[in-house]
Design a protein around this motif. Sequence first.
Motif, PDB file in Angstrom:
ATOM      1  N   LEU A 146       0.825  -1.210   0.000  1.00 10.36           N
ATOM      2  CA  LEU A 146       0.000   0.000   0.000  1.00 10.36           C
ATOM      3  C   LEU A 146       0.858   1.259   0.000  1.00 10.36           C
ATOM      4  N   LYS A 147       1.933   1.238   0.763  1.00  9.29           N
ATOM      5  CA  LYS A 147       2.812   2.410   0.810  1.00  9.29           C
ATOM      6  C   LYS A 147       3.483   2.675  -0.534  1.00  9.29           C
ATOM      7  N   LEU A 148       3.709   1.623  -1.314  1.00  8.72           N
ATOM      8  CA  LEU A 148       4.410   1.764  -2.591  1.00  8.72           C
ATOM      9  C   LEU A 148       3.517   2.124  -3.771  1.00  8.72           C
ATOM     10  N   THR A 149       2.207   1.906  -3.659  1.00 10.96           N
ATOM     11  CA  THR A 149       1.354   2.206  -4.806  1.00 10.96           C
ATOM     12  C   THR A 149       1.234   3.715  -5.009  1.00 10.96           C
ATOM     13  N   PRO A 150       1.336   4.161  -6.254  1.00 10.09           N
ATOM     14  CA  PRO A 150       1.211   5.598  -6.516  1.00 10.09           C
ATOM     15  C   PRO A 150      -0.240   6.079  -6.538  1.00 10.09           C
ATOM     16  N   PHE A 151      -1.199   5.172  -6.504  1.00 13.53           N
ATOM     17  CA  PHE A 151      -2.596   5.547  -6.728  1.00 13.53           C
ATOM     18  C   PHE A 151      -3.334   6.028  -5.484  1.00 13.53           C
ATOM     19  N   LEU A 152      -2.786   5.758  -4.314  1.00 12.49           N
ATOM     20  CA  LEU A 152      -3.442   6.191  -3.079  1.00 12.49           C
ATOM     21  C   LEU A 152      -2.879   7.532  -2.628  1.00 12.49           C
ATOM     22  N   PRO A 153      -3.718   8.542  -2.517  1.00 12.20           N
ATOM     23  CA  PRO A 153      -3.210   9.843  -2.086  1.00 12.20           C
ATOM     24  C   PRO A 153      -2.965   9.945  -0.581  1.00 12.20           C
ATOM     25  N   PHE A 154      -3.593   9.085   0.201  1.00 10.64           N
ATOM     26  CA  PHE A 154      -3.493   9.187   1.663  1.00 10.64           C
ATOM     27  C   PHE A 154      -2.918   7.891   2.229  1.00 10.64           C
ATOM     28  N   LYS A 155      -1.645   7.950   2.646  1.00 11.08           N
ATOM     29  CA  LYS A 155      -0.957   6.761   3.159  1.00 11.08           C
ATOM     30  C   LYS A 155      -0.416   6.961   4.573  1.00 11.08           C
ATOM     31  N   GLU A 156      -0.755   8.079   5.192  1.00 10.68           N
ATOM     32  CA  GLU A 156      -0.209   8.388   6.519  1.00 10.68           C
ATOM     33  C   GLU A 156      -0.790   7.505   7.609  1.00 10.68           C
ATOM     34  N   HIS A 157      -1.986   6.994   7.384  1.00 11.62           N
ATOM     35  CA  HIS A 157      -2.690   6.246   8.432  1.00 11.62           C
ATOM     36  C   HIS A 157      -3.039   4.846   7.923  1.00 11.62           C
ATOM     37  N   ILE A 158      -2.018   4.012   7.825  1.00  8.57           N
ATOM     38  CA  ILE A 158      -2.199   2.607   7.450  1.00  8.57           C
ATOM     39  C   ILE A 158      -1.706   1.767   8.619  1.00  8.57           C
ATOM     40  N   ARG A 159      -2.583   0.913   9.124  1.00  5.15           N
ATOM     41  CA  ARG A 159      -2.202   0.030  10.223  1.00  5.15           C
ATOM     42  C   ARG A 159      -2.681  -1.384   9.928  1.00  5.15           C
ATOM     43  N   GLY A 160      -1.940  -2.352  10.450  1.00  3.05           N
ATOM     44  CA  GLY A 160      -2.277  -3.742  10.205  1.00  3.05           C
ATOM     45  C   GLY A 160      -2.438  -4.517  11.496  1.00  3.05           C
ATOM     46  N   PHE A 161      -3.345  -5.473  11.475  1.00  3.11           N
ATOM     47  CA  PHE A 161      -3.652  -6.280  12.644  1.00  3.11           C
ATOM     48  C   PHE A 161      -3.829  -7.735  12.229  1.00  3.11           C
ATOM     49  N   VAL A 162      -3.609  -8.626  13.177  1.00  4.37           N
ATOM     50  CA  VAL A 162      -3.928 -10.036  12.998  1.00  4.37           C
ATOM     51  C   VAL A 162      -4.986 -10.376  14.047  1.00  4.37           C
ATOM     52  N   TYR A 163      -6.113 -10.857  13.571  1.00  6.25           N
ATOM     53  CA  TYR A 163      -7.227 -11.255  14.430  1.00  6.25           C
ATOM     54  C   TYR A 163      -7.033 -12.719  14.816  1.00  6.25           C
ATOM     55  N   ASP A 164      -7.113 -13.002  16.096  1.00 11.87           N
ATOM     56  CA  ASP A 164      -6.988 -14.372  16.572  1.00 11.87           C
ATOM     57  C   ASP A 164      -8.380 -14.999  16.581  1.00 11.87           C
ATOM     58  N   VAL A 165      -8.595 -15.987  15.715  1.00  6.48           N
ATOM     59  CA  VAL A 165      -9.928 -16.586  15.580  1.00  6.48           C
ATOM     60  C   VAL A 165     -10.339 -17.398  16.806  1.00  6.48           C
ATOM     61  N   ASP A 166      -9.400 -17.702  17.686  1.00  9.32           N
ATOM     62  CA  ASP A 166      -9.728 -18.465  18.894  1.00  9.32           C
ATOM     63  C   ASP A 166     -10.016 -17.590  20.103  1.00  9.32           C
ATOM     64  N   THR A 167      -9.468 -16.369  20.130  1.00  5.77           N
ATOM     65  CA  THR A 167      -9.665 -15.498  21.290  1.00  5.77           C
ATOM     66  C   THR A 167     -10.506 -14.258  20.973  1.00  5.77           C
ATOM     67  N   GLY A 168     -10.638 -13.907  19.683  1.00  9.49           N
ATOM     68  CA  GLY A 168     -11.353 -12.696  19.303  1.00  9.49           C
ATOM     69  C   GLY A 168     -10.540 -11.425  19.443  1.00  9.49           C
ATOM     70  N   ARG A 169      -9.273 -11.541  19.761  1.00 15.38           N
ATOM     71  CA  ARG A 169      -8.403 -10.375  19.982  1.00 15.38           C
ATOM     72  C   ARG A 169      -7.643  -9.994  18.723  1.00 15.38           C
ATOM     73  N   LEU A 170      -7.362  -8.699  18.611  1.00 15.65           N
ATOM     74  CA  LEU A 170      -6.530  -8.157  17.549  1.00 15.65           C
ATOM     75  C   LEU A 170      -5.136  -7.915  18.077  1.00 15.65           C
ATOM     76  N   ASP A 171      -4.114  -8.323  17.309  1.00 14.26           N
ATOM     77  CA  ASP A 171      -2.732  -7.989  17.621  1.00 14.26           C
ATOM     78  C   ASP A 171      -2.231  -7.053  16.540  1.00 14.26           C
ATOM     79  N   GLU A 172      -1.693  -5.922  16.940  1.00 18.18           N
ATOM     80  CA  GLU A 172      -1.159  -4.986  15.939  1.00 18.18           C
ATOM     81  C   GLU A 172       0.177  -5.489  15.421  1.00 18.18           C
ATOM     82  N   VAL A 173       0.375  -5.299  14.141  1.00 17.14           N
ATOM     83  CA  VAL A 173       1.617  -5.702  13.482  1.00 17.14           C
ATOM     84  C   VAL A 173       2.543  -4.506  13.437  1.00 17.14           C
TER      85      VAL A 173
END
Length: 176
Positions: free
Chosen positions: A149-176
């Motif tokens: 996403l950071k490398l694509t030229p087509f997105l004008p707004f890249k300052e606020h990109i965050r990623g998470f992994v959802y644990d299907v057994d606990t329902g919790r999100l872990d930030e990457v």
Amino acid sequence: MDLDPATAADAASFTPSADEFVRRNNEYAEHFAHGGLPVQPARHVAIVACMDSRMPIFQILGMEYGEAHVIRNAGGVITDDVIRSLTLSQRYLGTREIILMHHTDCGLQRVTEDQLKSELEAELGIKPWWSVESFTDPYADTRQSIERLKLTPFLPFKEHIRGFVYDVDTGRLDEV
């Protein structure tokens, strides 16, 4: 097409769901209270997530209707079509933030690119032209997705990109 015994048994016991869903929709529509929402998401956020049925995106994030765009595919992969959708979301519909949601125990962790393409070619005589995008580590794959996403030229707004992994057994999100 030759199905393995487990898949053949599943196919034999399959019951289509569309008629039931139409009946349920009629009940839903009787009490529908979300009409009139603007097309622009109220929170100006777009979420890219896996299509896995164990991930109820709005409930996981405590969101209401109309708050976010949700783009889903197998693995939550940043494909050309996801970039197309995000570009439209940002340029015409006011989103400024992107949240990626991968998850544990993803089906794409159980298949390889070569495996699926070889199976399809053997069965159909042609390899698919698209990439499977299988992976072994959802955290590493989420980092890869953020970089795409950071490398694509087509997105004008890249300052606020965050990623998470959802644990299907606990329902919790872990930030990457």
